[in-house]
Design a protein around this motif. Structure first.
Motif, short mmCIF file in Angstrom:
data_model
loop_
_atom_site.label_atom_id
_atom_site.label_comp_id
_atom_site.label_asym_id
_atom_site.label_seq_id
_atom_site.Cartn_x
_atom_site.Cartn_y
_atom_site.Cartn_z
N PHE A 95 -33.80 49.81 -8.60
CA PHE A 95 -33.35 50.42 -7.36
C PHE A 95 -31.93 49.93 -7.06
CE2 PHE A 95 -37.99 50.28 -7.03
CZ PHE A 95 -38.26 51.62 -6.77
N VAL A 96 -30.96 50.83 -7.07
CA VAL A 96 -29.57 50.42 -6.94
C VAL A 96 -29.03 50.68 -5.54
CG1 VAL A 96 -29.00 50.69 -9.38
CG2 VAL A 96 -28.75 52.65 -7.85
N SER A 97 -28.33 49.69 -5.01
CA SER A 97 -27.50 49.88 -3.83
C SER A 97 -26.14 50.34 -4.36
CB SER A 97 -27.36 48.58 -3.03
OG SER A 97 -28.59 48.23 -2.45
N THR A 98 -25.84 51.62 -4.19
CA THR A 98 -24.70 52.23 -4.89
C THR A 98 -23.36 51.61 -4.49
OG1 THR A 98 -24.85 54.01 -3.24
CG2 THR A 98 -25.81 54.42 -5.41
N GLY A 99 -23.25 51.12 -3.26
CA GLY A 99 -22.01 50.48 -2.85
C GLY A 99 -21.83 49.07 -3.39
N HIS A 146 -31.55 52.64 -3.28
CA HIS A 146 -31.77 51.42 -2.48
C HIS A 146 -30.74 51.37 -1.35
CE1 HIS A 146 -33.72 47.59 -1.86
NE2 HIS A 146 -32.69 46.85 -2.22
N SER A 147 -30.30 52.56 -0.89
CA SER A 147 -29.27 52.74 0.13
C SER A 147 -27.88 52.56 -0.51
CB SER A 147 -29.44 51.78 1.31
OG SER A 147 -28.96 50.48 1.01
N HIS A 148 -26.85 52.74 0.31
CA HIS A 148 -25.48 52.58 -0.20
C HIS A 148 -24.98 51.15 0.00
CE1 HIS A 148 -21.57 53.67 -1.63
NE2 HIS A 148 -20.99 53.46 -0.46
N THR A 149 -25.11 50.60 1.20
CA THR A 149 -24.55 49.26 1.46
C THR A 149 -25.60 48.21 1.77
OG1 THR A 149 -24.24 49.68 3.84
CG2 THR A 149 -22.44 50.32 2.37
N HIS A 150 -26.89 48.53 1.56
CA HIS A 150 -27.99 47.58 1.72
C HIS A 150 -28.14 47.06 3.15
CE1 HIS A 150 -30.69 44.17 0.73
NE2 HIS A 150 -30.90 44.78 -0.43
N PRO A 151 -28.14 47.93 4.15
CA PRO A 151 -28.37 47.47 5.52
C PRO A 151 -29.86 47.42 5.84
CG PRO A 151 -27.97 49.81 5.56
CD PRO A 151 -27.91 49.39 4.10
N CYS A 208 -26.20 57.37 -1.16
CA CYS A 208 -26.86 56.77 -2.32
C CYS A 208 -27.39 57.85 -3.26
CB CYS A 208 -27.99 55.86 -1.84
SG CYS A 208 -28.98 55.14 -3.15
N THR A 209 -28.09 58.82 -2.70
CA THR A 209 -28.67 59.89 -3.51
C THR A 209 -27.59 60.66 -4.25
OG1 THR A 209 -30.41 60.10 -1.85
CG2 THR A 209 -30.22 61.88 -3.43
#
Length: 266
Positions: free
Chosen positions: A96-100, A134-139, A156-157
């Motif tokens: 699961f990647v946090s894209t940011g 896993h969201s963009h910036t992991h908030p 993210c998607t």
């Protein structure tokens, strides 16, 4: 229909020398190799998150002893250390990647340690690792307003879809935090299933957007790991975690109430 409990293992960093921010939730490469060998020795069958959810959704039977191997955030050691071990055993997994946090064009600089780059993410996908969101910036998603929440999910998607030419279908909540509103937003963003934490075995009755996982840490010894796989003494192992989680849930709910009250006065 069977509600077979399934251990979903939650890993983060696999590293020889993790930094202070990731140490507690990291696993040494040697320990990871030993844990994967134990999964093989016990005759367990690893599945991806999408495979497990699809079988539960359609009623197709699970293998006799299913297990999921999942990684959160996107640390570089998943490629360097975990991938060769997974390949040796022909085990699928889910990242699961946090894209940011992934190194490259979309990097926001928030990654806690050395992170994967998109070439490595693509190599993991080509090797049979499901790539989830896993969201963009992991908030903490349950603390965001509706527009921010939707932005984190859609960004993210979009990025995963562009980089891998395939939209992600599985999601993991950052920090494990969610709410009914967050789960509805995740579903609206096109995800078919999502994982929380919970430190309990996953069951079909939890629903596709609240499947629970067990945490694997640097302090997880091989005997404790075997107990997690067998579903033994999990409540005792994670008793302290559950107390802290319940306490923090009350704090987060109080914050949400305050924010709604403030917005209503504006």
């Amino acid at each position: 229909m069977s509600d077979t409990p399934v251990p979903i293992l939650m890993y983060h960093s696999v590293a020889t020398a993790p930094n202070d921010a990731t140490r507690a939730l990291s696993v040494a490469p040697e320990a990871f190799a030993e844990q994967m060998a134990l999964i093989g020795d016990l005759g367990l069958t690893p599945l991806t998150t999408a495979e497990l959810a699809a079988r539960w959704r359609t009623g197709h039977p699970l293998p006799a002893r299913p297990v999921l191997i999942t990684f959160d955030d996107g640390y570089e050691g998943v490629h360097r250390h975990a991938l060769p071990v997974l390949a040796k055993h022909a085990f699928p997994a889910t990242l699961f990647v946090s894209t940011g946090w992934i190194r490259g064009a979309y990097d926001t600089g928030g990654g806690l340690d050395t992170m994967l780059d998109w070439r490595q993410v693509r190599e993991l996908a080509a090797a049979g690792v499901e790539i989830g969101g896993h969201s963009h910036t992991h908030p903490q998603l349950d603390q965001l307003g509706d527009d921010e929440l939707r932005g984190e999910l859609d960004r993210c998607t979009e990025i995963v879809g562009d980089e891998l030419a395939a939209r992600p279908v599985s999601f993991a909540y950052p920090y494990g935090y969610s709410s009914r509103r967050v789960r509805q937003a995740v579903r609206a963003s096109g995800y078919a299933q999502a994982l929380a934490v919970g430190n309990a075995l996953a069951r079909r009755r939890q629903g596709p957007y609240a499947l629970e996982r067990v945490t694997v840490r640097r302090a997880t010894g091989v005997e404790e790991f075997e107990r997690l796989l067998q579903g033994r003494a999990i409540a005792r192992t994670f008793a302290r975690d559950r107390v802290l989680t319940k306490g923090y849930a009350l704090v987060r709910r109080a914050r949400q109430v305050r924010r709604k009250a403030i917005r209503s006065r504006v």
